[in-house]
Design a protein around this motif. Structure first.
Motif, mmCIF file in Angstrom:
data_model
loop_
_atom_site.group_PDB
_atom_site.id
_atom_site.type_symbol
_atom_site.label_atom_id
_atom_site.label_comp_id
_atom_site.label_asym_id
_atom_site.label_seq_id
_atom_site.Cartn_x
_atom_site.Cartn_y
_atom_site.Cartn_z
ATOM 1 N N LEU A 297 -11.205 8.618 4.352
ATOM 2 C CA LEU A 297 -10.163 8.094 5.618
ATOM 3 C C LEU A 297 -9.227 6.818 4.679
ATOM 4 O O LEU A 297 -10.202 5.932 4.727
ATOM 5 C CB LEU A 297 -9.798 7.927 6.780
ATOM 6 N N HIS A 298 -7.883 7.350 4.241
ATOM 7 C CA HIS A 298 -7.404 6.319 4.157
ATOM 8 C C HIS A 298 -5.901 5.927 4.849
ATOM 9 O O HIS A 298 -4.827 6.987 5.807
ATOM 10 C CB HIS A 298 -6.497 6.095 2.655
ATOM 11 N N LEU A 299 -5.894 5.229 6.045
ATOM 12 C CA LEU A 299 -4.431 4.502 6.715
ATOM 13 C C LEU A 299 -4.283 3.502 6.672
ATOM 14 O O LEU A 299 -5.544 2.538 6.545
ATOM 15 C CB LEU A 299 -5.165 4.871 8.327
ATOM 16 N N TYR A 300 -3.240 2.895 6.461
ATOM 17 C CA TYR A 300 -2.083 1.723 6.275
ATOM 18 C C TYR A 300 -1.032 1.869 6.632
ATOM 19 O O TYR A 300 -0.052 2.622 7.077
ATOM 20 C CB TYR A 300 -1.981 1.089 4.745
ATOM 21 N N GLY A 301 -1.042 0.731 7.793
ATOM 22 C CA GLY A 301 -0.080 0.057 9.000
ATOM 23 C C GLY A 301 1.299 -0.867 7.891
ATOM 24 O O GLY A 301 -0.067 -2.076 7.352
ATOM 25 N N ALA A 302 2.403 -1.031 7.576
ATOM 26 C CA ALA A 302 3.219 -2.328 8.036
ATOM 27 C C ALA A 302 4.454 -2.102 8.546
ATOM 28 O O ALA A 302 4.920 -0.932 9.150
ATOM 29 C CB ALA A 302 3.519 -1.977 5.744
ATOM 30 N N ARG A 303 5.272 -3.238 9.069
ATOM 31 C CA ARG A 303 6.212 -3.355 9.456
ATOM 32 C C ARG A 303 7.479 -3.911 9.105
ATOM 33 O O ARG A 303 7.623 -4.454 8.113
ATOM 34 C CB ARG A 303 6.002 -4.924 11.432
ATOM 35 N N SER A 304 8.705 -2.643 8.705
ATOM 36 C CA SER A 304 9.480 -3.648 7.800
ATOM 37 C C SER A 304 10.869 -4.956 8.015
ATOM 38 O O SER A 304 10.186 -4.850 9.334
ATOM 39 C CB SER A 304 10.450 -2.252 8.011
ATOM 40 N N ASN A 305 10.933 -5.452 7.540
ATOM 41 C CA ASN A 305 11.951 -6.766 7.444
ATOM 42 C C ASN A 305 13.380 -6.489 7.288
ATOM 43 O O ASN A 305 13.611 -5.050 7.378
ATOM 44 C CB ASN A 305 11.286 -7.198 6.482
ATOM 45 N N SER A 306 14.409 -7.361 7.578
ATOM 46 C CA SER A 306 15.568 -6.975 7.958
ATOM 47 C C SER A 306 16.189 -6.699 6.827
ATOM 48 O O SER A 306 17.084 -5.876 6.737
ATOM 49 C CB SER A 306 16.320 -8.602 7.714
ATOM 50 N N SER A 307 15.625 -6.356 5.231
ATOM 51 C CA SER A 307 15.946 -5.457 4.215
ATOM 52 C C SER A 307 14.873 -3.929 4.652
ATOM 53 O O SER A 307 15.953 -3.049 3.273
ATOM 54 C CB SER A 307 15.656 -6.040 3.198
ATOM 55 N N GLY A 308 14.735 -3.058 4.605
ATOM 56 C CA GLY A 308 13.812 -2.418 5.754
ATOM 57 C C GLY A 308 12.649 -2.312 4.651
ATOM 58 O O GLY A 308 12.773 -0.918 4.447
ATOM 59 N N LEU A 309 11.995 -3.102 4.189
ATOM 60 C CA LEU A 309 11.059 -3.337 2.666
ATOM 61 C C LEU A 309 10.284 -3.397 3.864
ATOM 62 O O LEU A 309 9.300 -4.529 4.900
ATOM 63 C CB LEU A 309 10.784 -3.984 2.121
ATOM 64 N N VAL A 310 8.790 -2.251 3.528
ATOM 65 C CA VAL A 310 7.102 -2.155 4.165
ATOM 66 C C VAL A 310 6.732 -2.521 2.631
ATOM 67 O O VAL A 310 7.063 -2.189 1.252
ATOM 68 C CB VAL A 310 7.272 -1.523 4.644
ATOM 69 N N SER A 311 5.908 -3.212 3.503
ATOM 70 C CA SER A 311 4.503 -3.370 2.151
ATOM 71 C C SER A 311 3.090 -2.908 2.739
ATOM 72 O O SER A 311 2.811 -3.813 3.764
ATOM 73 C CB SER A 311 4.302 -4.553 1.350
ATOM 74 N N PHE A 312 2.093 -1.629 1.543
ATOM 75 C CA PHE A 312 1.437 -1.176 2.261
ATOM 76 C C PHE A 312 -0.453 -2.369 1.743
ATOM 77 O O PHE A 312 0.038 -1.852 0.077
ATOM 78 C CB PHE A 312 1.020 0.497 2.088
ATOM 79 N N HIS A 313 -0.481 -2.487 2.326
ATOM 80 C CA HIS A 313 -1.249 -3.558 1.163
ATOM 81 C C HIS A 313 -2.964 -2.526 1.476
ATOM 82 O O HIS A 313 -3.595 -2.351 2.121
ATOM 83 C CB HIS A 313 -2.399 -4.770 2.209
ATOM 84 N N THR A 314 -3.656 -1.254 -0.007
ATOM 85 C CA THR A 314 -4.214 -1.202 -0.559
ATOM 86 C C THR A 314 -4.874 -0.771 -0.529
ATOM 87 O O THR A 314 -5.545 -2.235 -1.185
ATOM 88 C CB THR A 314 -3.598 0.325 -0.274
ATOM 89 N N ARG A 315 -6.109 -0.107 -0.398
ATOM 90 C CA ARG A 315 -7.976 -0.731 -0.879
ATOM 91 C C ARG A 315 -8.426 0.864 -1.736
ATOM 92 O O ARG A 315 -8.203 1.538 -1.109
ATOM 93 C CB ARG A 315 -8.643 -1.244 -0.282
ATOM 94 N N ASP A 316 -8.902 1.086 -2.774
ATOM 95 C CA ASP A 316 -9.408 2.035 -3.555
ATOM 96 C C ASP A 316 -8.743 3.401 -3.706
ATOM 97 O O ASP A 316 -9.097 4.333 -3.788
ATOM 98 C CB ASP A 316 -10.914 2.064 -2.402
ATOM 99 N N ILE A 317 -7.425 2.904 -3.999
ATOM 100 C CA ILE A 317 -7.261 4.699 -4.089
ATOM 101 C C ILE A 317 -6.880 4.330 -5.690
ATOM 102 O O ILE A 317 -6.586 3.900 -6.485
ATOM 103 C CB ILE A 317 -5.433 3.502 -3.936
ATOM 104 N N TYR A 318 -7.811 5.501 -6.449
ATOM 105 C CA TYR A 318 -8.403 5.480 -7.775
ATOM 106 C C TYR A 318 -7.471 6.351 -8.032
ATOM 107 O O TYR A 318 -7.635 8.285 -7.414
ATOM 108 C CB TYR A 318 -9.154 5.432 -7.863
ATOM 109 N N GLY A 319 -6.804 7.582 -8.786
ATOM 110 C CA GLY A 319 -6.323 8.465 -9.489
ATOM 111 C C GLY A 319 -5.059 9.445 -8.704
ATOM 112 O O GLY A 319 -4.518 8.143 -8.032
ATOM 113 N N PRO A 320 -4.493 10.138 -9.607
ATOM 114 C CA PRO A 320 -3.674 11.127 -8.718
ATOM 115 C C PRO A 320 -4.113 11.110 -7.348
ATOM 116 O O PRO A 320 -5.009 11.688 -7.325
ATOM 117 C CB PRO A 320 -3.328 11.955 -9.606
ATOM 118 N N SER A 321 -2.912 11.224 -6.218
ATOM 119 C CA SER A 321 -2.899 11.257 -4.937
ATOM 120 C C SER A 321 -1.345 11.779 -4.494
ATOM 121 O O SER A 321 -0.972 11.592 -4.955
ATOM 122 C CB SER A 321 -3.031 9.712 -4.391
ATOM 123 N N GLU A 322 -1.803 12.234 -3.135
ATOM 124 C CA GLU A 322 -0.423 12.914 -2.708
ATOM 125 C C GLU A 322 -0.606 11.411 -1.077
ATOM 126 O O GLU A 322 -1.598 10.855 -1.248
ATOM 127 C CB GLU A 322 -0.976 13.723 -1.943
#
Length: 763
Positions: free
Chosen positions: A456-481
Motif C-alpha cells: 500500500l502506497h498512498l501519498y497526499g499533497a496540496r498544490s501551491n499558487s503555481s499548481g505544483l504538488v510534491s509527494f514525499h514517497t518511500r520505498d518505491i523501487y523498480g518499474p511502477s504504475e
C-alpha cells in the motif's frame, strides 16, 4: 552565514571502466560528500544518473538510492545506441539549485560493433580549436603589468602545442609565447592605453589563427606569487583614477573564511605576505573588494593536499591460470601510515578496456570538482611537485573559473530562493495540477498519489499558487504504475501531470568525437565476441536483481478488523458481503444509489456513529459514495481491512478507511475515473547482482559452459574497518589477458584515495 544557508554537495562516481560495447552493463558506485569538508554527507537520499549523447539528449536515466552518502547501480547499454563519446553525469535534487557545471561528469566511450560507424562531416579547421585568454585578476588593466594566461584545446578537449606571437594594431611584434603543459601557459604583458592587441597562433599542420585580446580597462590587478615555501606574496596595483581607495582582501577556502585584510594603496600599489599555513588544502579564492562590497578582482590559489587515503592492493600472485581463484588483501592507511577505515569500491577489468586518471576520486574531489570545464590529466598536477608542475598548476588556476555562488547574493544578505527541495527522506515525485477548463494552474487543491499493488502506497499533497504538488514517497523501487488524482466528488475539473525529476540544465563542457586507434579496434573485436557469448550463455544471470528491503505493512499499520473473505460464505454481490458479516460497514441505498459507511466510536463512552470512509482498492483511492465498490465482483477480492477511527496521513485525513485487496493486486476489471492520471514510472533502481561464477570443485572447473567475462569482479560495497584490512576473492575467466584492479574509496574523515594493480591471466 551564507555558507550555512547554502549547504552544497558534490557527487563522485566510480564506474567499473571507461570503454563499453553496446549490449554490455555499466556498473557504478556513487559517493556523495560535503563540498566544504569532502566528508560523506547523510543529506540527499536520492541521486540522479544519466547518459547524455552528443546532442545533449538523455539516452539512459536512473534514480539511485543513497544511504549515508553512498549508493550504487548499473545501466544496461542497449544495442540501439550508436558508437560515440557519451557523457555520464550524476547529481542530487538539491544540486539542481546550483550551476550544472558542478554536476559530476565523465566521458564514457561506447562502441557498437553491430552497426557501421557514422560518417563524420568535415569541419572548418579553425573551429576545431578553442583558444581563450584569461587576465590575472579578471581584467586587463591599462599601463599595469600583469600575467595573461591562455588555454588552447582541440576538438577532443586535449591541449595543443603551438607558437604564439603578440602584436599591436600596427602588427608590431611584442613577444612570443608557447604552452607549458596541456595547451596552457601564461606570459607577462603591460597593455598601453588606447591600443588594441591581437595574437597570432601558429599550429603545426594548420593555418595561422588570429585572436583579439580583451580590451584594457581602468581598474585593479591582483597578482599572486610564491615567496618561498611558507608564504604567498599578494601584489595589488591600480591605475590612475582608481588608486586612492581603501580596499579589503578576503580569502576563503571552499567557503571557509581564512583571511580578511584591510589595504590602503600607496601610489597605486600594495604588497602583503600571507603565511600558507593560514590557508587550507585545495583551492583558495582571493577576492579584492572596495568598501562598498563590490568585487574588483579575483584569483585562485591551490595548495596540494597532504592528507590522503593511502590504499594498497596485495595479490597472492602476479599471474594466474584461467578459472582459478584470486585472493586480494586491501589495505587502508592515512598519510602517517596508521590504519584507517574506508568505504570503497573495486573493479577488475581487462586492461585493454581500461581507465584513466580522470576517474580518480582523489583528483576529482580536490581539483576537478571545483573547476569549470574539462581538465586534461588532473592527476599530473597532484602527483608531481617539481617547479614545472607548480607553474602548470598555477596556470590551471588562472584559466579555470571557480564559482559556486554570486558575490552580490552574499554581500546583500539575500535569502536564497531554492527551486528544488532536498530529498532528505526519500524520493519526491513532483506534479502540476491544472484546471482543464482554463489550462491554468490550480491553487490549494488536495491531490492523491497511489501505486496499484499489494504493497500500500498512498501519498497526499496540496498544490501551491503555481499548481505544483510534491509527494514525499518511500520505498518505491523498480518499474511502477502511478495513479494521480484529485477527489472527483468535489474537484472534478482538475488534472495532474507528473513532472520529470531529471535536470534540464547542462554544463558548458563539450563532448569530443570518438577516435579509436587500430590497436583498440583489434581488441574490440575480441571484446565484442566475448560479450555476445556471455549474453547467450549467461543472460538470465546478468538480469538477476536483489529484492528491495521495504516495509510491507500498510501506512495505517494494524487495522481494527481484517476480513479474509474465503473464511466466510462467498456471496455473489459486494452488498451481501458487507451487510452479512462486515458489521463495521453499514450500507445504505436510495434507489440505485449506494452509500458505504464505517461505524466509529471516537471514545469508549461515545455513541457509535457512521462516517464516510476512504475506500481503497489495491492501493488506489476510489472517490464515490460507494457505488463502484458495491458493483465490484467480490470473488476477485481476497481481504478487507477496516480502520474504524480518524486517521491522519500528512496533509490527508480520513474519518475511516476501507482497504479492499484483490488476489492479483492490479485492480482486475475495475475502471478508474477517466480524470485520473495513470502513468508508467521508474522508481528507485533495484540493485542488479554482479554475476561471477565459482570454480571450487573439479566439476565446476571442467564445466563446458564458456566464461568470457572481461570484467572479472565488481563490488561497490567494500567496507574496510578501522583495522585497515579487507580480504576479497574472485575467479578468473577463460579470457587470457592483462587485468587491472582498481580500488577507490573515502574514509569517514574525508580522506580520499585510490590504488591499482595489474595481474595476468593465461592458460
Amino acid at each position: 552565514q551564507y555558507s550555512e544557508m547554502n549547504l552544497q554537495e558534490k557527487v563522485y562516481v566510480h564506474t567499473d571502466r571507461e570503454l563499453y560495447l553496446a549490449g554490455e552493463i555499466l556498473w557504478f558506485k556513487l559517493y556523495n560528500v560535503n563540498t566544504v569538508s569532502n566528508r560523506s554527507i547523510d543529506f540527499s537520499k536520492v541521486a540522479y544518473v544519466e547518459i547524455i549523447d552528443k546532442n545533449l539528449k538523455p539516452v539512459l536515466q536512473a534514480k539511485i538510492a543513497i544511504d549515508n552518502g553512498s549508493g550504487s547501480g548499473s545501466l544496461y547499454l542497449p544495442v540501439s545506441l550508436s558508437s560515440g563519446n557519451y557523457q555520464f553525469r550524476a547529481y542530487t535534487s538539491w544540486m539542481k539549485n546550483f550551476s550544472p557545471d558542478f554536476y559530476f561528469e565523465k566521458n564514457i566511450k561506447l562502441v557498437n560493433t553491430l552497426t557501421k560507424p557514422e560518417k563524420k562531416q568535415a569541419l572548418n579547421e579553425e573551429l576545431n580549436y578553442d583558444i581563450q585568454f584569461f587576465p590575472e585578476g579578471g581584467n586587463m588593466v591599462e599601463s599595469l603589468p600583469a600575467k595573461l594566461a591562455f588555454r588552447a584545446i582541440d576538438s577532443q578537449g586535449k591541449g595543443i602545442d603551438f607558437q604564439g606571437t603578440l602584436v599591436d594594431e600596427n602588427n608590431n611584434r611584442l613577444l612570443s609565447f608557447k604552452p607549458l603543459r596541456f595547451g596552457i601557459g601564461s606570459f607577462v604583458f603591460t597593455p598601453e592605453s588606447d591600443k588594441s592587441y591581437k595574437v597570432l597562433i601558429e599550429i603545426p599542420g594548420s593555418k595561422t589563427i588570429v585572436k583579439d585580446l580583451p580590451a584594457a580597462k581602468t581598474g585593479y590587478v591582483l597578482q599572486l606569487e610564491n615567496a618561498g615555501k611558507e608564504q604567498v606574496k599578494v601584489k595589488i596595483q591600480a591605475n590612475e583614477g582608481s588608486s586612492n581607495q581603501h580596499l579589503v582582501l578576503f580569502v576563503h577556502t571552499r567557503q571557509n573564511n581564512k583571511l580578511s585584510e584591510s589595504i590602503t594603496l600607496n601610489g597605486g600599489k600594495a604588497e602583503i605576505l600571507i603565511e600558507k599555513n593560514k590557508l587550507s588544502e585545495g583551492i583558495s579564492q582571493f577576492t579584492l573588494f572596495n568598501t562598498s562590497g563590490k568585487a574588483l578582482a579575483e584569483r585562485l590559489y591551490f595548495i596540494r593536499p597532504a592528507s590522503q587515503l593511502n590504499l594498497e592492493i596485495k595479490a597472492d600472485k602476479s599471474a594466474y591460470l584461467t578459472r582459478k581463484k584470486v585472493s586480494l588483501e586491501l589495505l587502508s592507511k592515512d598519510e602517517k601510515g596508521l590504519d584507517i577505515d574506508a568505504d570503497a569500491s573495486v573493479s577488475v577489468f581487462a586492461s585493454s578496456i581500461g581507465g584513466s586518471d580522470e576517474a580518480d576520486i582523489f583528483n576529482y574531489l580536490w581539483l576537478k570538482s571545483d573547476l569549470k570545464g574539462n581538465i586534461e590529466s588532473p592527476g599530473y598536477y597532484l602527483k608531481n611537485r617539481d617547479a614545472v608542475a607548480d607553474e602548470a598548476l598555477d596556470n590551471l588556476m588562472l584559466t579555470h573559473g571557480w564559482r559556486r555562488f554570486v558575490w552580490h547574493d552574499v554581500i546583500s544578505k539575500k535569502t536564497p530562493a531554492f527551486g528544488f527541495i532536498p530529498e532528505i527522506d526519500g524520493h519526491i515525485i513532483h506534479g502540476r495540477i491544472i484546471d482543464t477548463r482554463t489550462q491554468a494552474p490550480a491553487n490549494n487543491i488536495l491531490a492523491y498519489l497511489s501505486l496499484p499493488g499489494k504493497k500500500l502506497h498512498l501519498y497526499g499533497a496540496r498544490s501551491n499558487s503555481s499548481g505544483l504538488v510534491s509527494f514525499h514517497t518511500r520505498d518505491i523501487y523498480g518499474p511502477s504504475e502511478l495513479v494521480a488524482q484529485t477527489d472527483t466528488r468535489q474537484d472534478s475539473t482538475y488534472k495532474i501531470d507528473i513532472l520529470s525529476p531529471f535536470s534540464k540544465e547542462y554544463s558548458s563542457t563539450k563532448q569530443p568525437e570518438l577516435i579509436l586507434n587500430e590497436d583498440i579496434r583489434k581488441q574490440l573485436f575480441t571484446q565484442s565476441l566475448s560479450s555476445q557469448v556471455q549474453n547467450v550463455y549467461s543472460s538470465n544471470k546478468l538480469r538477476t536483481f536483489y529484492p528491495a528491503l521495504v516495509d510491507s505493512s500498510a501506512f495505517y499499520l494494524k487495522p481494527d478488523k481484517t476480513y479474509l473473505l474465503d473464511n466466510f460464505v462467498r456471496f455473489t454481490t459486494m452488498e451481501e458481503v458487507l451487510r452479512e458479516y462486515v458489521v463495521e460497514v453499514p450500507v445504505t441505498r436510495q434507489r440505485d444509489d449506494f452509500s458505504v459507511w464505517v461505524t466509529v466510536r471516537p471514545h469508549l463512552t461515545d455513541i457509535p456513529k457512521s462516517v464516510k470512509p476512504l475506500i481503497i482498492l489495491d492501493g488506489v483511492p476510489i472517490f464515490d459514495s460507494g457505488n463502484k465498490i458495491i458493483k465490484y465482483d467480490p470473488k476477485k477480492v481476497r481481504s478487507l481491512d477496516v480502520v474504524a477511527q480518524k486517521y491522519f496521513l500528512g496533509v490527508l485525513n480520513f474519518e475511516g478507511i476501507l482497504n479492499f485487496t484483490t488476489y492479483k493486486g492490479n485492480l482486475p476489471d475495475f475502471q478508474l475515473d477517466s480524470r485520473a492520471t495513470i502513468t508508467d514510472y521508474e522508481g528507485l533502481q533495484l540493485k542488479r547482482e554482479f554475476y561471477t561464477p565459482v570454480y571450487e570443485t573439479a566439476s565446476q572447473t571442467e564445466s563446458r559452459l564458456p566464461d568470457f567475462r572481461n570484467v572479472l569482479y565488481w563490488s561497490p560495497d567494500i567496507k574496510i574497518n578501522s583495522d585497515g584490512k579487507k580480504i576479497i576473492s574472485f575467479y578468473t575467466s577463460d579470457q587470457e589477458n592483462n587485468y587491472t584492479i582498481m580500488l577507490q574509496g573515502i574514509s569517514s574523515s574525508g580522506k580520499a584515495g585510490s590504488a591499482s594493480l595489474n595481474i595476468e591471466v593465461r592458460k
